[in-house]
Design an enzyme around this catalytic site. Structure first.
Site, PDB file in Angstrom:
ATOM      1  N   TRP C 169       0.879  -1.170   0.000  1.00 52.81           N
ATOM      2  CA  TRP C 169       0.000   0.000   0.000  1.00 52.81           C
ATOM      3  C   TRP C 169       0.932   1.241   0.000  1.00 52.81           C
ATOM      4  O   TRP C 169       1.637   1.452   0.992  1.00 52.81           O
ATOM      5  CB  TRP C 169      -0.789   0.067   1.293  1.00 52.81           C
ATOM      6  CG  TRP C 169      -2.036  -0.727   1.495  1.00 52.81           C
ATOM      7  CD1 TRP C 169      -3.269  -0.209   1.802  1.00 52.81           C
ATOM      8  CD2 TRP C 169      -2.223  -2.141   1.483  1.00 52.81           C
ATOM      9  NE1 TRP C 169      -4.185  -1.222   1.967  1.00 52.81           N
ATOM     10  CE2 TRP C 169      -3.573  -2.418   1.773  1.00 52.81           C
ATOM     11  CE3 TRP C 169      -1.369  -3.224   1.229  1.00 52.81           C
ATOM     12  CZ2 TRP C 169      -4.087  -3.720   1.836  1.00 52.81           C
ATOM     13  CZ3 TRP C 169      -1.880  -4.519   1.281  1.00 52.81           C
ATOM     14  CH2 TRP C 169      -3.216  -4.752   1.570  1.00 52.81           C
ATOM     15  N   TYR C 171       1.088   5.081   0.117  1.00 58.26           N
ATOM     16  CA  TYR C 171       0.269   6.262   0.342  1.00 58.26           C
ATOM     17  C   TYR C 171       1.124   7.439   0.776  1.00 58.26           C
ATOM     18  O   TYR C 171       1.428   7.591   1.965  1.00 58.26           O
ATOM     19  CB  TYR C 171      -0.744   5.994   1.468  1.00 58.26           C
ATOM     20  CG  TYR C 171      -1.844   5.028   1.134  1.00 58.26           C
ATOM     21  CD1 TYR C 171      -2.082   4.607  -0.176  1.00 58.26           C
ATOM     22  CD2 TYR C 171      -2.686   4.541   2.133  1.00 58.26           C
ATOM     23  CE1 TYR C 171      -3.107   3.721  -0.468  1.00 58.26           C
ATOM     24  CE2 TYR C 171      -3.717   3.655   1.848  1.00 58.26           C
ATOM     25  CZ  TYR C 171      -3.927   3.248   0.547  1.00 58.26           C
ATOM     26  OH  TYR C 171      -4.945   2.380   0.272  1.00 58.26           O
ATOM     27  N   VAL C 203       1.061  -3.452  -6.247  1.00 59.18           N
ATOM     28  CA  VAL C 203       1.098  -2.114  -5.670  1.00 59.18           C
ATOM     29  C   VAL C 203      -0.312  -1.576  -5.583  1.00 59.18           C
ATOM     30  O   VAL C 203      -1.092  -1.703  -6.527  1.00 59.18           O
ATOM     31  CB  VAL C 203       1.939  -1.169  -6.554  1.00 59.18           C
ATOM     32  CG1 VAL C 203       1.917   0.237  -6.000  1.00 59.18           C
ATOM     33  CG2 VAL C 203       3.350  -1.687  -6.679  1.00 59.18           C
ATOM     34  N   LYS C 204      -0.594  -0.989  -4.432  1.00 59.76           N
ATOM     35  CA  LYS C 204      -1.902  -0.370  -4.266  1.00 59.76           C
ATOM     36  C   LYS C 204      -1.720   1.118  -4.020  1.00 59.76           C
ATOM     37  O   LYS C 204      -1.026   1.509  -3.074  1.00 59.76           O
ATOM     38  CB  LYS C 204      -2.613  -1.008  -3.073  1.00 59.76           C
ATOM     39  CG  LYS C 204      -4.001  -0.451  -2.843  1.00 59.76           C
ATOM     40  CD  LYS C 204      -4.488  -0.846  -1.462  1.00 59.76           C
ATOM     41  CE  LYS C 204      -5.703  -0.043  -1.068  1.00 59.76           C
ATOM     42  NZ  LYS C 204      -5.941  -0.087   0.369  1.00 59.76           N
ATOM     43  N   VAL C 205      -2.327   1.924  -4.888  1.00 58.94           N
ATOM     44  CA  VAL C 205      -2.282   3.381  -4.700  1.00 58.94           C
ATOM     45  C   VAL C 205      -3.693   3.936  -4.771  1.00 58.94           C
ATOM     46  O   VAL C 205      -4.654   3.210  -5.026  1.00 58.94           O
ATOM     47  CB  VAL C 205      -1.386   4.053  -5.768  1.00 58.94           C
ATOM     48  CG1 VAL C 205       0.078   3.694  -5.561  1.00 58.94           C
ATOM     49  CG2 VAL C 205      -1.839   3.687  -7.165  1.00 58.94           C
TER      50      VAL C 205
END
Lengths: 307, 307, 307, 307, 307
Positions: C169, C171, C203-205
């Protein structure tokens, strides 16, 4: 093995045979071998002051091989340097002079504040490079002393288990004392004591002045009338402070100065019972021939061949 | 094995055969293989400056495979990048070009203050990806230098034991020096010395200016009349400061600039005895064909095929 | 194995078969299995925002079994949660849905300042609970980024050696950027690049806005005319910034909002080439039946079954 | 094994048989054995408040054996104390009552600021003393929460691997909340959730008041009309916040107060579905006979033998 | 084995036979052997106050062998010192007196602030030097207490596993209390309790005054009418605070003072049930003959041979 070396080794009977052997190597090597006196060549100034300030006066010294050769030819007991300088010659000069790997160093590009050197090598590095000892600098009186004491404690345990000797540079410096106090007799004697209590086999301090820094100490020095008038007096007190003389205590040369002044200082150290000197800039910044002659003269003073 | 490579390897005789083999791989690969000169392709700008600033000028570079191909086709000695970029191609291009895993990196999203990169990879990562060397950036003059020196010390010990070579980017930066001082001749020479003392096999610094930052150094530069007028003079001094030329010292290209200016800089590095260049943005931000031509011209300058 | 999954796995050829198998498990499970698209159910809000704010709107969610059942019934690719929530169901639902153990979390009882989550689980925990991947949050732009990067570096090395996949994540948040900057297109693209360079498989955006935060980036976006007008444009740029699309990039849903607005956002992500969504509050805070219907509609959009 | 204990153990199916056995020991021992309710005797006040404040009212308690005897005779489910107190009786009373080793403690000689207890024991200590569980205090809302969460994360992993149970005292305290907020219903429920997410088997919190501390929470409590008027209401909400009642949640007694007030509180805990109490000062500061009678009355309330 | 020693050992039944043997060695050695009383010779003043302040009054003490001889000849139960002093005699005097290695120490060259000693030795050092126990100083009331408690926790676990005994010097000092509070009866009793809870076998505190430092404690001392008028009263309360007398509690001598004042203090300690004394400066700063006579007189007081 000379009687004197046998005697010195008897002070370290808690150590294992590996460490005793390496102490013997340091004491038996070179022109002073067997006398119980030591002259060691240290070259960490490239890291501490930068290359030009260290080597431009005698550019041969940029090459790390130069210092091995100087130490060997001059008959020093040992050569001490940081990782890179030892790596650059340890294989080529294997077995020709005992080596001391300095495990921490400070550079002069760094911001001020109470000093704490960076770790720049390990006991494993010392072993793989064939060293006889590790070297380490502590700055008592720095707010970061616990960090340094903790590091040397751990390294000392590791080094002794691996049969290495431990040399501690003990230089009081930091916000707890004045500039003048860094070489005050009470402070230098205390610095020697701290290094010994931390388990050092060989302690290196600066030649002390007659200044007394700490009020609580001053009271005692006066009451007990501890002699501090001459350099020999003060050296005697420092040596006594290093476990009643049962730890090898040697002295640094400090900044380059006139040769005759250095010889006077050596006489004081010798007459006070000091075990020898570590001489860096005053040797490697001279042309090689001069340096060898100079170091020979210093050794003759220690050996009692000259006055 | 060329005589020159054999000579260079002789400076690293304290290293194990694994490390010597990897140094040989770096020196023998590509268009400059065997000459003792190196041109390395580094691509860490995606992490350091962000993807658009790095790759938008030549969008093919968003794809990590592009840089492997560029390095291979242009005949670079090695390709250096952070973990992610190497992972994304190491299997596909296995054995086609020596790899250097950069183990620490800084991003530009981060707040200011004295710099200290984040650790972003390990020696184990370098081994599993088939790399020949680890890369690491230190910032002498930063208040956080001890942290970085301590990290590279530990990584260097581990890398050498595993038979890898060590490449150190030594960039003075931080509150202890001025902006102009970051490329001052005394500071760059000192940065090279520090990296060598820390055990680097290959040192990367910036091409120095004639500015002298530190007062204590200035005195010596003037007294000893160290030549610093031309770039070749200054390169020569930096190379000398890297153990009398017995460590491989290469130079960074810095920000994109006109091609002719770069070629002039390469000539200065070459004429001063520098071992080569690391060229990132000036290569991968051009279209591939131009980049290959450009890198070829740089290599020809180093190889002495052109003036 | 579908062609598309085979293609995606080919981007990760540096990984071991264990990790490739777990990536395949994530890609092949559930209603989107085999399409190369993912919808993941994350439930860390109990820790991050507190139980009442998370579960009072749909009190069935207080029970950790609820979320396993929701993820399984709705056909999500995976279920992600902190240690406690996974422990409370991992045995009961063993083998029914791929699990992602979130290894760090922040709570809202904590004082402000630049964010750094607490470590709340380990790679060993992930293994003993039968997870396919670890999850980890980084906050680029926080003064504590080096701490987080160092933690994920170490966990990533450990996870990959153990055959797990790594989901990051990313951020941006903290004193180096503005509130608006947290979702700026340049910052989100940079955040994706950082996560990829750190070795993330997935990938988390957040879905980015058209705002450009950093001056140095703005110059390039304008010069190179990078399209950022529509959400699809921006997603395309973010996906390109994740190694030219060779890393799986998914997007968070953020705060609860109207369903039609969510569907529009999903369309933008899909049309820009995004790989899917992580949808927490927007799913588990609805009644179960609604949530299943809603998640089904999202999956149909990704699968191209609906527009 | 009673049906109720079997049911409770079913909530912990991710744990190994060692941990399940120790949870069973806690649930099956003493006067409440088999009921699923627990009354635990904790004696950490000697460390936390000093010996005189803790034991002068009933000087028999200076002797560590006293508390073992009290816990055994009164029929408590377990006895919890720091290292020294357990060491001083663990051999003499081996096997007579399940023991919980408290692994961190704060003393009242220490300066203020956001709290973080010192580590005072280890999982190995718990094992060698024959304990069934470790105990650990976290202070959510302290600036040092990450330190504590990180410690319990590591200890929990180690304890579970060794087959021990984990009891977490979760007491919000610190600069992020008000004094009144420490027992606010939203904060206590959140504290229970955090402990469960961190992997606790048994959670200990304070009986909550009707105050709501956080604005973001208040909005939800009002919107969802969560009942908080009576203590039983609030206990019910806290138990629900502990994974829908699938984690054992017990309540502390706090400062000494009138016995009838305590019984009222116990009734509230019981009626709200709480699993029991931890009662320290209210038991060991009374004469032994009174304490046994008092604890018996509390247990009868929990067992439903009295109203 | 005397009945009394057998009784004392019975308080430590949770310890392994190795530790019990070492406790027995301490209790059975010397002139007080078998009485359950102890007089220990500690010499850490060289490190703590510097060599001249410690040894100039009786220069024989510069030599580390002197203190071994003094402890042996005077019939002390044990000799305690830092690493260096023990290393300098442990081999020569092997088996002649039980040794306690002090593992942390503070020097007086260091800047002020809340105290935290440096680590100067390890459990391994204690083992290789043949010691019976480790010694460690904690400063409750210092902001750095958690650091010290954490260190002794770890060292204690290691020492007990290795069959060593643990002696804790518990000296409240720091910004949380007043200078007068350092020897206040409530604070000293609390300091004893903390050391016991941390797992110490032997606790060393200062003889307390009648001052009460903490308001919360004062209330209890008055309410419960705890007698603190005479030194014997206060010693009795401290001994009670050390687990009802089931831990060995000894007292320091503090600064040099008149001999008759010391004897009065010893009588108070004895009459209050104290287990003995640690006497440093008051013994080794006298001429050897006087010191032996003095220590003999102290031991006779403890043995009840004189009043």
């Amino acid at each position: 093995m000379s009687e004197r070396v046998r005697e010195i080794l008897s002070w370290y009977r808690s150590d294992n045979p590996g460490t005793l052997s390496n102490l013997a190597r340091l004491l038996n090597h070179g022109r002073l071998g067997g006398t119980g006196k030591l002259v060691i060549l240290p070259v960490d100034q490239g890291f501490e002051h930068g290359p030009a300030r260290s080597f431009a006066p005698n550019p041969a010294g940029y090459d790390p091989r130069y210092h091995f050769e100087l130490g060997i030819t001059a008959g020093c007991n040992a050569y001490a340097a940081p990782l890179g300088f030892l790596e650059a010659g340890a294989a080529d000069f294997a077995g020709e002079i005992p080596l001391i790997l300095k495990l921490n160093n400070s550079d002069s590009l760094s911001p001020g504040g109470d000093p704490c050197p960076a770790l720049t090598g390990s006991v494993n590095d010392a072993l793989r490079l064939g060293c006889s000892a590790i070297g380490f600098t502590i700055y008592p009186a720095s707010t970061q002393r616990n960090e340094m004491y903790g590091q040397i404690r751990e390294l000392t345990e590791e080094a002794k288990a691996a049969g290495l000797a431990v040399v501690v540079w003990s230089y009081p410096r930091g916000s707890a004392i004045s500039k003048e106090g860094e070489t005050a007799i009470d402070v230098v004697a205390y610095a020697a004591q701290i290094a010994c209590q931390l388990g050092a086999h060989i302690v290196k301090v600066k030649p002390p002045t007659a200044h007394i820094e700490q009020a609580a100490a001053k009271k005692i020095y006066e009451k007990e009338r501890i002699p501090v008038a001459t350099l020999a007096d003060r050296i005697r007190h420092v040596v006594q402070s290093a476990f009643g003389g049962r730890r090898i205590t040697i002295f640094s040369g400090g900044e380059a100065k006139e040769t005759s002044a250095i010889f006077d200082e050596i006489r004081g150290i010798r007459d006070g019972g000091g075990f020898g000197s570590i001489i860096g800039r005053n040797s490697f910044q001279r042309p090689k021939k001069d340096a060898i002659e100079f170091l020979g003269a210093v050794m003759d003073l220690y050996a009692g061949k000259t006055k």
